[in-house]
Write an enzyme that holds these catalytic residues in place. Structure first.
Site, PDB file in Angstrom:
ATOM      1  CG  ASN A   1       1.121 -11.687  -6.535  1.00 58.54           C
ATOM      2  OD1 ASN A   1       1.535 -11.235  -5.667  1.00 58.54           O
ATOM      3  ND2 ASN A   1       1.288 -10.929  -7.816  1.00 58.54           N
TER       4      ASN A   1
ATOM      5  CG  HIS B   1       7.399  -4.151 -12.959  1.00 59.99           C
ATOM      6  ND1 HIS B   1       7.032  -5.441 -12.841  1.00 59.99           N
ATOM      7  CD2 HIS B   1       6.777  -3.258 -13.770  1.00 59.99           C
ATOM      8  CE1 HIS B   1       5.835  -5.224 -13.284  1.00 59.99           C
ATOM      9  NE2 HIS B   1       5.641  -4.088 -13.842  1.00 59.99           N
TER      10      HIS B   1
ATOM     11  CE1 TYR C   1      -5.963  -9.834  -6.205  1.00 60.11           C
ATOM     12  CE2 TYR C   1      -4.213 -11.224  -7.241  1.00 60.11           C
ATOM     13  CZ  TYR C   1      -4.914  -9.951  -6.465  1.00 60.11           C
ATOM     14  OH  TYR C   1      -3.997  -8.918  -6.979  1.00 60.11           O
TER      15      TYR C   1
ATOM     16  CD  GLU D   1       0.433 -11.985 -10.844  1.00 62.03           C
ATOM     17  OE1 GLU D   1       0.194 -11.708 -12.188  1.00 62.03           O
ATOM     18  OE2 GLU D   1      -0.222 -11.631 -10.010  1.00 62.03           O
TER      19      GLU D   1
ATOM     20  NE  ARG E   1       4.528  -6.890  -4.709  1.00 60.64           N
ATOM     21  CZ  ARG E   1       3.712  -7.206  -5.653  1.00 60.64           C
ATOM     22  NH1 ARG E   1       2.562  -6.566  -5.907  1.00 60.64           N
ATOM     23  NH2 ARG E   1       4.011  -7.963  -6.913  1.00 60.64           N
TER      24      ARG E   1
ATOM     25  CD  GLU F   1      -0.586  -8.279  -7.361  1.00 57.42           C
ATOM     26  OE1 GLU F   1      -1.572  -8.684  -7.828  1.00 57.42           O
ATOM     27  OE2 GLU F   1       0.369  -7.926  -7.925  1.00 57.42           O
TER      28      GLU F   1
END
Length: 519
Positions: free
Chosen positions: A336, A146, A338, A194, A103, A404
């Site tokens: 994403n 992006h 975490y 994001e 990616r 992510e």
């Protein structure tokens, strides 16, 4: 590399302690336990890895401007990992690691330096060479558009609305170039990375480009802005730009290229801090504000009701035509993820005379009991499992890519990143549990392939499977323990268990610097 060092590397991988589902998720698994179509990879982004900031036609992006303003105390992405020049070496490492997908992002300021108009042929050639080199190594590849130049830092309060409309058009034109030039080889596209964090960081907190906010919210050195309304306005236009881009692809390219277009958001898992009714309602509110803000319009055609109620006339409305275009304008969602946050009800936020996004959400968010962001993520893989189940139940089980997921550690050069191995092992196990529970997740990308320029703290921390020695003129890459672990997993070995109490002497650690060989 000597046979002795190779032997030590292999022994370190083999020494595992079975933990009997230490984190409440499946512990004993191999690559072939996942569906045949499922892909595993790793990721990066253009500004964070490429460098070559003003070479061969590239111009400054808003990330360049932001970094050079001093936010990172002098650190910037001017050189980063020098991926622009070292991409062939990096692709060799990807192949050695066994990545099934990669990616990456395209720099708008390298491809179309003025933001609109003519294409930079040098930039076009670079990305063509990059993609072709990936293909020549037999890699399945994912591609992400992006967002770095969609919205410029020059906007003032008076022309923001008109300016955003123009930038929406510029973005769709930029996407058109990407589809036209690379879509014969690239099948998976993501319009914005994001989207929620970009909007809040850039227009409420001011901790990311273009660094806008207003007192009493956000950073103390924000250049103008209005934290009370701009995040909602910008998020609204991101959704409209995304929908226009998907419509363009489906109308102009889908029939011949057969690709897929999605959008990416950052998603915590939220747990109530207590079992009180107030905290339970606050937790659902946090989900609606942070995730539903973007996913609800895409699935259902409108913002969550609680957002419209709490933000009032500061939140734009979709026209019927806009709602119809946005609804269903995705082929997948990128997530994403975490960590897990704990949610306390904070009704005082709604009593404030001037409110921003956080006050409208009326919650206090805690990292394991404190509001301070930890230096290392707590390993809570059940959070990922619950998040995927939530997306399945709330939004009709859409196709999901984990874009992510990874563990942050100080960027101090150690190659024995045991906490990262523990983290990856636990979260991939949780992902397998979610798949067995019916989640429509299609892929997983570890963040990140290399230690690169991190967008929150420059070069202080790293997430990479590979360490990049910034003190070496060659910026040499070195595999960490996590690279060995991930490679072993991807190559079908049983990597069950986690490392515990591994005592690695300095002499062994220093010898590891000499090798790029993987399991």
């Amino acid at each position: 590399m000597s046979n002795f060092v190779r032997l030590l590397s292999v022994i370190l991988i083999i020494i595992m302690v079975m933990n009997n589902n230490a984190y409440g998720v499946v512990d004993d698994y191999v690559r072939h336990d996942f569906p045949p179509h499922f892909v595993f990879g790793a990721g990066s982004s253009a500004y964070q890895v490429e460098g070559a900031v003003l070479e061969e036609g590239r111009t400054f992006s808003i990330w360049d401007t932001f970094a050079h303003s001093g936010y990172y105390n002098g650190a910037n992405g001017d050189v980063a990992c020098d991926g622009y020049h070292k991409y062939k070496e990096d692709i060799e490492l990807m192949a050695d690691t066994g990545l099934e997908a990669y990616r990456f992002s395209i720099s708008w300021s390298r491809l179309i330096p003025n933001g609109r108009g003519s294409v930079n042929l040098k930039g076009l050639q670079y990305y063509n060479d990059f993609i072709n080199n990936l293909i020549s190594h037999g890699q399945e590849y994912n591609h992400i558009l992006h967002y770095i130049m969609m919205i410029y830092h020059r906007f003032s309060k008076t022309n923001m609305e008109d300016g955003l409309v123009e930038k929406r058009k510029d973005f769709v034109a930029y996407a058109d170039v990407c589809f036209r030039e690379f879509g014969d080889r690239v099948l998976h596209w993501t319009t914005f990375n994001e989207a929620n964090v970009f909007t809040l960081g850039g227009y409420d907190g001011g901790f990311s480009p273009p660094g806008r906010c207003s007192y009493p919210f956000g950073a103390t050195n924000c250049a103008n802005g209005d934290s009370t309304s701009e995040p909602y306005i910008v998020g609204h236009h991101l959704l409209l730009a995304h929908a226009s881009t998907v419509r363009l692809y489906r109308k102009k390219y889908k029939a011949t290229q057969h690709g897929f277009v999605g959008i990416n958001i950052y998603a915590f898992w939220y747990e109530p801090n207590t079992n009180t009714t107030e905290d339970l309602k606050a937790t659902e509110r946090a989900h609606d504000f942070y995730v539903g803000w973007f996913l609800n319009p895409l699935v259902n055609g409108d913002y969550p009701e609680i957002m419209k109620k709490n933000a009032g006339n500061r939140m734009p409305n979709f026209t019927k035509h806009e709602s119809e275009r946005i609804k269903g304008s995705f082929d997948f969602f990128g997530i994403n993820h975490y960590s897990t946050l704990y949610v306390k009800d904070n009704p005082g936020g709604l009593e404030m005379e001037i409110r921003d996004f956080s006050a409208d959400m009326a919650t206090t968010l805690l990292f394991n009991g404190t509001e301070v962001n930890p230096s290392q993520f707590e390993v809570d893989p059940l959070g990922l499992q619950k998040l995927l189940n939530y997306l399945k139940e709330k939004y009709g089980n859409p196709p999901i890519y984990i874009h992510e997921n990874g563990q942050v550690q100080p960027r101090n050069g150690t190659l024995i990143d045991t906490p990262r191995v523990e983290y990856l092992h636990a979260y991939i196990g949780a992902l397998l549990d979610a798949l067995r529970n019916g989640s429509n997740t299609m892929g997983y990308f570890a963040w990140s392939f290399l230690d690169l320029f991190e967008l929150l703290d420059g070069y202080k921390t790293g997430y990479g499977l590979y360490y990049v020695d910034l003190d070496d003129n060659e910026l040499t890459r070195y595999p960490k323990l996590s690279a060995h672990w991930y490679a072993g997993f991807l190559k079908g070995k049983n990597m069950s268990g986690i490392f515990e109490n591994v005592d690695v002497k300095d002499t062994f650690s220093s010898m590891m610097w000499a090798t790029h060989d993987l399991v």
